[in-house]
Write a protein that holds these residues in place. Structure first.
Motif, PDB file in Angstrom:
ATOM      1  N   THR A  32      13.582  10.099  -5.479  1.00  0.00           N
ATOM      2  CA  THR A  32      14.513  10.171  -4.791  1.00  0.00           C
ATOM      3  C   THR A  32      15.533   8.960  -4.633  1.00  0.00           C
ATOM      4  OG1 THR A  32      12.400  11.271  -3.431  1.00  0.00           O
ATOM      5  CG2 THR A  32      14.390  10.361  -2.147  1.00  0.00           C
ATOM      6  N   THR A  33      16.666   9.357  -4.107  1.00  0.00           N
ATOM      7  CA  THR A  33      17.645   8.015  -4.110  1.00  0.00           C
ATOM      8  C   THR A  33      17.354   7.414  -2.838  1.00  0.00           C
ATOM      9  OG1 THR A  33      19.260   9.378  -2.522  1.00  0.00           O
ATOM     10  CG2 THR A  33      19.595   9.279  -5.060  1.00  0.00           C
ATOM     11  N   VAL A  34      17.572   5.939  -2.814  1.00  0.00           N
ATOM     12  CA  VAL A  34      17.435   5.216  -1.713  1.00  0.00           C
ATOM     13  C   VAL A  34      17.922   5.464  -0.632  1.00  0.00           C
ATOM     14  CG1 VAL A  34      17.867   2.554  -0.827  1.00  0.00           C
ATOM     15  CG2 VAL A  34      17.165   3.021  -3.359  1.00  0.00           C
ATOM     16  N   GLY A  35      19.136   6.279  -0.573  1.00  0.00           N
ATOM     17  CA  GLY A  35      19.875   6.570   0.671  1.00  0.00           C
ATOM     18  C   GLY A  35      18.958   7.835   1.234  1.00  0.00           C
ATOM     19  N   GLU A  36      18.442   8.877   0.434  1.00  0.00           N
ATOM     20  CA  GLU A  36      17.586   9.761   0.817  1.00  0.00           C
ATOM     21  C   GLU A  36      16.196   9.151   1.566  1.00  0.00           C
ATOM     22  OE1 GLU A  36      18.787  13.311  -2.259  1.00  0.00           O
ATOM     23  OE2 GLU A  36      17.051  11.780  -2.815  1.00  0.00           O
ATOM     24  N   LEU A  37      15.794   8.066   0.704  1.00  0.00           N
ATOM     25  CA  LEU A  37      14.593   7.622   1.531  1.00  0.00           C
ATOM     26  C   LEU A  37      14.960   7.066   2.839  1.00  0.00           C
ATOM     27  CD1 LEU A  37      13.086   5.649  -1.616  1.00  0.00           C
ATOM     28  CD2 LEU A  37      12.208   7.801  -0.273  1.00  0.00           C
ATOM     29  N   ALA A  47      16.936  -3.771   5.513  1.00  0.00           N
ATOM     30  CA  ALA A  47      15.334  -3.449   5.984  1.00  0.00           C
ATOM     31  C   ALA A  47      14.501  -2.368   5.125  1.00  0.00           C
ATOM     32  CB  ALA A  47      15.107  -2.984   7.225  1.00  0.00           C
ATOM     33  N   ILE A  48      15.202  -1.524   4.725  1.00  0.00           N
ATOM     34  CA  ILE A  48      14.439  -0.437   3.800  1.00  0.00           C
ATOM     35  C   ILE A  48      14.553  -0.976   2.464  1.00  0.00           C
ATOM     36  CG2 ILE A  48      14.961   1.781   2.472  1.00  0.00           C
ATOM     37  CD1 ILE A  48      14.127   2.245   5.291  1.00  0.00           C
ATOM     38  N   SER A  49      15.249  -1.727   1.951  1.00  0.00           N
ATOM     39  CA  SER A  49      15.431  -2.320   0.811  1.00  0.00           C
ATOM     40  C   SER A  49      14.121  -3.433   0.681  1.00  0.00           C
ATOM     41  CB  SER A  49      16.687  -3.287   0.620  1.00  0.00           C
ATOM     42  OG  SER A  49      16.543  -4.059  -0.821  1.00  0.00           O
ATOM     43  N   GLN A  50      14.056  -4.231   1.762  1.00  0.00           N
ATOM     44  CA  GLN A  50      12.794  -5.095   1.730  1.00  0.00           C
ATOM     45  C   GLN A  50      11.354  -4.333   1.620  1.00  0.00           C
ATOM     46  OE1 GLN A  50      12.657  -8.418   1.685  1.00  0.00           O
ATOM     47  NE2 GLN A  50      14.659  -8.253   1.369  1.00  0.00           N
ATOM     48  N   HIS A  51      11.296  -2.799   2.380  1.00  0.00           N
ATOM     49  CA  HIS A  51      10.170  -2.428   2.100  1.00  0.00           C
ATOM     50  C   HIS A  51       9.905  -1.926   0.830  1.00  0.00           C
ATOM     51  CE1 HIS A  51       8.695  -2.033   6.233  1.00  0.00           C
ATOM     52  NE2 HIS A  51       9.856  -1.709   6.688  1.00  0.00           N
ATOM     53  N   LEU A  52      11.125  -1.289  -0.023  1.00  0.00           N
ATOM     54  CA  LEU A  52      11.146  -1.002  -1.342  1.00  0.00           C
ATOM     55  C   LEU A  52      10.816  -2.183  -2.377  1.00  0.00           C
ATOM     56  CD1 LEU A  52      14.464   1.202  -1.437  1.00  0.00           C
ATOM     57  CD2 LEU A  52      11.954   2.040  -1.221  1.00  0.00           C
ATOM     58  N   LYS A  53      11.105  -3.397  -1.887  1.00  0.00           N
ATOM     59  CA  LYS A  53      10.799  -4.584  -2.888  1.00  0.00           C
ATOM     60  C   LYS A  53       9.216  -4.756  -2.719  1.00  0.00           C
ATOM     61  CE  LYS A  53      14.978  -7.002  -2.359  1.00  0.00           C
ATOM     62  NZ  LYS A  53      15.742  -8.172  -2.130  1.00  0.00           N
ATOM     63  N   VAL A  54       8.580  -4.710  -1.274  1.00  0.00           N
ATOM     64  CA  VAL A  54       7.144  -4.864  -1.211  1.00  0.00           C
ATOM     65  C   VAL A  54       6.479  -3.764  -1.974  1.00  0.00           C
ATOM     66  CG1 VAL A  54       5.274  -4.556   0.223  1.00  0.00           C
ATOM     67  CG2 VAL A  54       7.420  -5.819   0.997  1.00  0.00           C
ATOM     68  N   ALA A  58       4.224  -4.339  -5.589  1.00  0.00           N
ATOM     69  CA  ALA A  58       2.696  -3.872  -5.562  1.00  0.00           C
ATOM     70  C   ALA A  58       2.606  -2.915  -6.984  1.00  0.00           C
ATOM     71  CB  ALA A  58       2.238  -3.233  -4.515  1.00  0.00           C
ATOM     72  N   GLY A  59       3.571  -2.362  -7.506  1.00  0.00           N
ATOM     73  CA  GLY A  59       3.564  -1.424  -8.630  1.00  0.00           C
ATOM     74  C   GLY A  59       3.411   0.007  -8.068  1.00  0.00           C
ATOM     75  N   LEU A  60       3.920   0.038  -6.860  1.00  0.00           N
ATOM     76  CA  LEU A  60       3.767   1.418  -6.252  1.00  0.00           C
ATOM     77  C   LEU A  60       5.028   2.192  -6.668  1.00  0.00           C
ATOM     78  CD1 LEU A  60       1.932   0.913  -3.079  1.00  0.00           C
ATOM     79  CD2 LEU A  60       0.805   1.923  -4.994  1.00  0.00           C
ATOM     80  N   ILE A  61       6.227   1.847  -6.809  1.00  0.00           N
ATOM     81  CA  ILE A  61       7.383   2.562  -6.981  1.00  0.00           C
ATOM     82  C   ILE A  61       7.970   1.944  -8.257  1.00  0.00           C
ATOM     83  CG2 ILE A  61       7.610   3.284  -4.761  1.00  0.00           C
ATOM     84  CD1 ILE A  61      10.168   1.294  -4.353  1.00  0.00           C
ATOM     85  N   GLU A  62       8.989   2.572  -8.811  1.00  0.00           N
ATOM     86  CA  GLU A  62       9.566   2.178  -9.950  1.00  0.00           C
ATOM     87  C   GLU A  62      11.232   2.525  -9.442  1.00  0.00           C
ATOM     88  OE1 GLU A  62       9.127   2.154 -14.528  1.00  0.00           O
ATOM     89  OE2 GLU A  62      10.265   3.984 -13.851  1.00  0.00           O
ATOM     90  N   ARG A  63      12.102   1.499  -9.321  1.00  0.00           N
ATOM     91  CA  ARG A  63      13.490   1.633  -9.003  1.00  0.00           C
ATOM     92  C   ARG A  63      14.265   1.654 -10.255  1.00  0.00           C
ATOM     93  NH1 ARG A  63      15.227  -1.589  -3.935  1.00  0.00           N
ATOM     94  NH2 ARG A  63      14.017  -3.566  -4.836  1.00  0.00           N
ATOM     95  N   THR A  64      15.293   2.878 -10.676  1.00  0.00           N
ATOM     96  CA  THR A  64      16.340   2.643 -11.729  1.00  0.00           C
ATOM     97  C   THR A  64      17.513   3.109 -11.176  1.00  0.00           C
ATOM     98  OG1 THR A  64      15.599   5.115 -11.859  1.00  0.00           O
ATOM     99  CG2 THR A  64      14.417   3.719 -13.270  1.00  0.00           C
TER     100      THR A  64
END
Length: 112
Positions: A32-37, A47-54, A58-64
């Motif tokens: 899913t795109t960051v915008g959709e999330l 703020a969403i970006s900070q959550h995504l960094k966490v 933790a290895g729970l998501i991968e961003r491309t």
């Protein structure tokens, strides 16, 4: 062993926040795109970006990055590891509760 516990700490810390759990739930449907999330949340993109960094730490998501789109993908391995840790300890916890139950029953019986 300390490395595993540290990784588990990062996973449990990431899962402690309801926004991050909601993001993980949304990613179950696929990348899913960051915008959709960010759409359903009433918070800023930073703020969403900070959550995504966490979640990423933790290895729970991968961003491309794909052209102008930034996509997030769920990685289930850390969740599997956390689940396995809980399962290993659940038996011990249940055994201890059973022993406590038995001890309380004996105390109650001896009091009567």
């Amino acid at each position: 062993m300390a490395q595993v516990e540290d990784e588990l700490s990062l996973v449990f810390q990431a899962l402690a926040d309801p926004t991050r759990r909601a993001i993980i739930s949304r990613l179950r449907g696929g990348p899913t795109t960051v915008g959709e999330l960010a759409e359903p949340f009433s918070m800023s993109r930073p703020a969403i970006s900070q959550h995504l960094k966490v979640l990423e730490r933790a290895g729970l998501i991968e961003r491309t990055a794909d052209a102008q789109w930034r996509r997030c993908t769920l990685r289930t391995e850390p969740l599997d590891d956390a689940s396995a840790w809980v399962d290993r300890h659940r038996d011990e916890w249940n055994e201890r509760f059973d022993l406590l139950d038995e001890r309380l029953r004996r105390l109650k019986d001896s009091a009567n």
